[in-house]
Design a protein around this motif. Structure first.
Motif, short mmCIF file in Angstrom:
data_model
loop_
_atom_site.label_atom_id
_atom_site.label_comp_id
_atom_site.label_asym_id
_atom_site.label_seq_id
_atom_site.Cartn_x
_atom_site.Cartn_y
_atom_site.Cartn_z
N TYR A 96 58.63 35.98 34.94
CA TYR A 96 57.47 36.68 34.37
C TYR A 96 57.93 38.01 33.81
O TYR A 96 58.99 38.54 34.18
CB TYR A 96 56.37 36.88 35.42
N CYS A 114 48.98 42.72 29.52
CA CYS A 114 49.10 41.28 29.78
C CYS A 114 50.43 40.99 30.44
O CYS A 114 51.23 41.89 30.70
CB CYS A 114 48.97 40.49 28.47
N THR A 117 54.53 34.35 31.49
CA THR A 117 55.16 33.66 32.61
C THR A 117 55.69 32.31 32.16
O THR A 117 55.22 31.73 31.18
CB THR A 117 54.16 33.41 33.75
N THR A 151 42.23 36.97 33.58
CA THR A 151 42.00 37.37 34.97
C THR A 151 40.49 37.41 35.23
O THR A 151 39.68 37.48 34.30
CB THR A 151 42.60 38.75 35.26
N THR A 195 46.60 43.97 34.71
CA THR A 195 46.86 42.87 33.78
C THR A 195 45.57 42.12 33.53
O THR A 195 44.84 41.81 34.46
CB THR A 195 47.93 41.92 34.35
N TRP A 198 47.10 36.43 30.71
CA TRP A 198 48.37 35.80 31.06
C TRP A 198 48.69 34.75 30.00
O TRP A 198 47.86 33.91 29.70
CB TRP A 198 48.29 35.15 32.44
#
Length: 811
Positions: A96, A114, A117, A151, A195, A198
């Motif tokens: 990540y 952000c 990953t 999120t 964050t 993602w």
């Protein structure tokens, strides 16, 4: 049961008759229990709950260890990560990295924090999305569809918690991205602070191939066949073999580089664990001092009730009955104090979290929205009962054995020596505890002040930071981007109240990119003997705006552009390390780990602490911004007044140059330095320990004042006789203050011994201060003695004013 109810009814009646005593006792207990509950809530969330992932004890972080003393730990390159995946002792390995994304909505643009990953990241953690799905295995490959996970916080704040957000298309970085899911509220992984989005980790070709570019963090999950320690050892052994193979194939970037494993739990909370234990120890000391105070109050109250207790004993009550009744009173006081303590704790938890800077809180996201859960309430309940027993048992036992005949005599003074000795012991004990807490707070405060005195190598006063990114295809050409930067600096420097403006690629004090190199014209040293350094790209005015002294050579100029030869400015540490016996000006450095080019040194500047205030100074090279111009940078503006007053003006000037400019933040450099994690880890406990120490000092002063006031009352007859026989005011003052001062001296002696041993637990939280600093020990011991003397003085003055005729009639 009837006996218990009878004792409760009697207790409530007696407390109603003495509301002042009850109020003081309950308030004292509430302070102690409230502080303990608030701190335990935070400690429990940090240390006891564990990470909110499946089998968190199996999660580990993977790092590279280098032979360079200045860079002992580093992240992995993307090819390293692909090789580490071959480890058979790990159930999985995921990568990540933190990033910024530009969210476009109509004409508006916004920078969004952000993370990217590998596709297996959430499966490895054991995290299932609240809505939608996680990444598929092929979505972190080049050419895959662009998808994003939200999120829980971003879903609530930006999309109002609309479940139909899954499947919607967002315009991010000028491209369409599909929302595929929403992460649960319990997910708080924070690669670079807060964050919101993602996305899959899909590096460009350069980052995908370069072994020397270390930029991804790697986590793994141990297999469950054996215990975590056994599986960690197996994984470590396999990774060591993989690391040796990589070093053999790529010695220019990995010679003598090893791989090590660290439990993820330790990585997340290891740095804050000493802080949590220090705060917990502090509030326990405050509670013990509060218990000593209430115990003294109960002893005084029991002395006043000796005739009542003697009558009950004379009528046939045994000591057990008296002790049970007095303990019931203590427990009722404790329960009332505990109830009010819970109310104080609710406010205390909010205050503890509010005192944490936003950037530090982002690394501890599990503290957001913290409440008093069942475990905390159970802790408070147990602590309440224990507290009642602690402060009630000794006074109850002492009060249950009065001299019956003496107590029943009219006017008999029945306060025994045992009661006085217990009072004196309690006062000396709370003074000792208060001194331990005072010294701990004093060391932390001195450490925080030492940290503020560290010279960062530049002048942080009146400096405004504005972080930005230039978007748009018009800035794909380096010449257009360079022209934009120059125009931006010109507009910012022309604002009234601005003394100068410059740009740098990385926010000061927050680290930066690393590389390694060697002096040209000499034998090429092995990779592990090459100098590793941080490198930065700075505009021509950077050193003048930051007020970093030039030691040799020259600063950058407008002529150091893309068409000019490659030049650099180095800091003093690099110059002394690479060219110890000659001038660095005119020397050339080869940096194979960066772009395989040769750079000529045109200037040497004083050392700047670019990796924080407590990190050792490292070698640094600076490149002209015009020779390596970037879309993203930090604008530095030196002002003549408070920099935040010009923040809006500077922002408008930047947008006037480019309306599509994305601005991440504006803040003063002083506030950034004050809220760095290393600074926070010393300033925050100093603040809290200072508050607890002040409370302990107040309680200790009240305790000694109460005991001396009671002593004066008990000795009124004796003092009257002394005055009648010719004792002067100074004699009475000396008598009373001397007695109290002896107690204070005994407490200070015990406290110094205890502090000498216990303050060693603060070693990891201190900076530039010894845990046995004699000045701190001596000054705070003197302060406590002075407060104790002042607490004795007022009862002594009252004693000195006793009328001997009235005193001789006393009792």
């Amino acid at each position: 049961m009837n006996t218990i109810l009878q004792n409760l009814r009697y207790t409530l009646r007696t407390l109603r008759k003495q509301p002042g005593f009850a109020l003081i006792a309950v308030a004292t207990i509430a302070l102690g229990i409230g502080a303990n509950t608030a701190v335990f809530t935070v400690v429990n969330a940090t240390l006891a709950n564990g990470l909110p992932y499946r089998d968190p004890e199996q999660l580990v972080h993977l790092w590279e260890r280098t032979p360079q003393k200045d860079f002992s730990r580093r992240e992995a390159s993307y090819p390293d990560f692909l090789d580490w995946r071959q480890n058979q002792a790990l159930a999985g390995v995921a990568a990540y990295a933190g990033c910024q994304m530009i969210l476009q909505g109509g004409a508006a643009q916004e920078a969004i924090p952000c993370a990217r990953t590998s596709a297996n990241f959430f499966a490895l953690l054991g995290v299932e999305p609240l809505l939608g799905r996680a990444f598929r295995n092929d979505e972190d490959q080049p050419g895959a569809a662009k998808v994003v996970l939200l999120t829980f916080g971003a879903w609530q704040q930006r999309f109002g918690g609309d479940p139909k957000v899954v499947g919607q298309t967002l315009r991010i970085n000028e491209e369409p991205w599909t929302v595929i899911g929403v992460l649960p509220a319990s997910f708080h992984f924070a690669p670079r602070g807060a964050t919101e989005f993602w996305a899959p980790l899909v590096p460009d070709e350069n980052r995908r191939q370069r072994r020397g570019m270390h930029w991804v963090k790697v986590i793994g999950r141990l297999k469950s066949e054996g215990g975590p320690a056994q599986m960690q050892a197996q994984a470590q052994a396999e990774l060591q073999t993989i690391g040796q193979r990589i070093a053999g194939q790529f010695p220019e970037s990995h010679l003598n580089t090893s791989i090590f494993i660290e439990p993820l739990q330790q990585e997340v909370i290891g740095s804050v664990k000493p802080l949590m234990f220090a705060l917990l120890a502090a509030v326990v000391l405050v509670l013990l001092i509060a218990c000593a105070n209430v115990a003294n109050l109960l002893l005084v109250r029991a002395a006043a009730r000796q005739k009542e207790l003697a009558i009950r004993l004379a009528l046939g009550a045994n000591r057990a009955t008296i002790v049970r009744q007095l303990l019931t009173e203590s427990l009722v006081l404790a329960v009332l104090g505990g109830a009010f303590g819970i109310l104080l704790a609710r406010w205390g938890v909010d205050a503890l979290i509010a005192a944490i800077p936003a950037n530090a809180l982002s690394a501890l996201p599990y503290l957001r929205g913290l409440t008093l859960d069942g475990r905390v309430l159970a802790f408070t309940g147990g602590l309440t009962i224990l507290t009642g027993l602690i402060f009630g048992l000794a006074p109850a036992w002492q009060a249950s054995k009065p001299a019956v005949q003496a107590a029943l005599k009219e006017g008999g003074r029945t306060s025994g020596g045992g009661s006085r000795r217990l009072q004196h012991f309690l006062v000396a004990g709370e003074i000792a505890l208060a001194l331990v807490l005072l010294i701990g707070a004093g060391l932390m405060i001195k450490s925080a002040l030492k940290l503020l005195q560290v010279n960062p190598g530049f002048n942080p006063d009146k400096l405004l930071l504005l972080s930005f990114t230039a978007t748009g295809k018009q800035y794909e050409a380096p010449a257009a981007l360079a022209a934009f930067h120059q125009q931006l600096l010109t507009r910012a420097a022309a604002v009234p109240g601005v003394r100068g403006a410059a740009t740098i690629d990385v926010v000061p004090l927050t680290g930066g990119n690393t590389s390694r190199g060697y002096a040209a014209g000499r034998a090429i040293p092995p990779p592990d003997e090459q100098t590793e350094f941080n490198y930065r790209e700075a505009s021509a005015e950077y050193f003048r705006v930051m007020e970093i002294p030039l030691l040799q050579g020259r600063y950058f100029s407008a002529q150091d552009n893309a068409q000019a030869p490659n030049v650099i400015i180095v800091n003093q540490t690099l110059a002394q390390r690479m060219f110890p016996d000659q001038t660095a000006i005119g020397q050339r450095i080869v940096s194979p780990g960066k772009v395989d080019e040769i750079y000529e040194i045109v200037g040497v500047v004083s050392d700047e602490r670019i990796n924080g205030l407590i990190t050792p100074i490292r070698p640094v090279i600076y490149r002209p911004f015009l020779q390596e111009v970037s879309r993203s940078a930090v604008l530095l503006v030196r002002t003549t007044d408070d920099p935040l007053k010009l923040a809006d003006t500077i922002r408008r000037e930047c947008l006037a140059v480019e309306p599509g400019l994305v601005i991440f933040f504006t803040r003063s450099l002083e506030s950034l330095a004050a809220n760095l994690p290393a600074t926070f880890m010393r300033r925050y406990p100093a603040l809290l320990l200072g508050v607890f120490a002040a409370l302990a000092l107040l309680l200790a002063a009240i305790g000694i004042y109460g005991v001396m006031s009671y002593t004066v009352t008990q000795r009124t007859h004796e003092i009257g006789i002394r005055v009648a026989l010719g004792a002067q005011t100074t004699d009475v003052l000396r008598l009373v203050i001397g007695q109290g001062f002896k107690l204070a001296l005994a407490g200070v002696g015990l406290g110094l011994l205890a502090a000498w041993g216990l303050t060693r637990l603060l070693t990891s939280l201190l900076f530039g201060v010894s845990t046995t600093d004699p000045l701190t020990f001596g000054a705070l011991a003197a302060l406590l003695l002075a407060v104790a003397a002042l607490a004795c003085y007022f009862p002594a003055r009252r004693a000195a004013g006793v009328d001997p005729l009235i005193a001789l009639r006393y009792e």
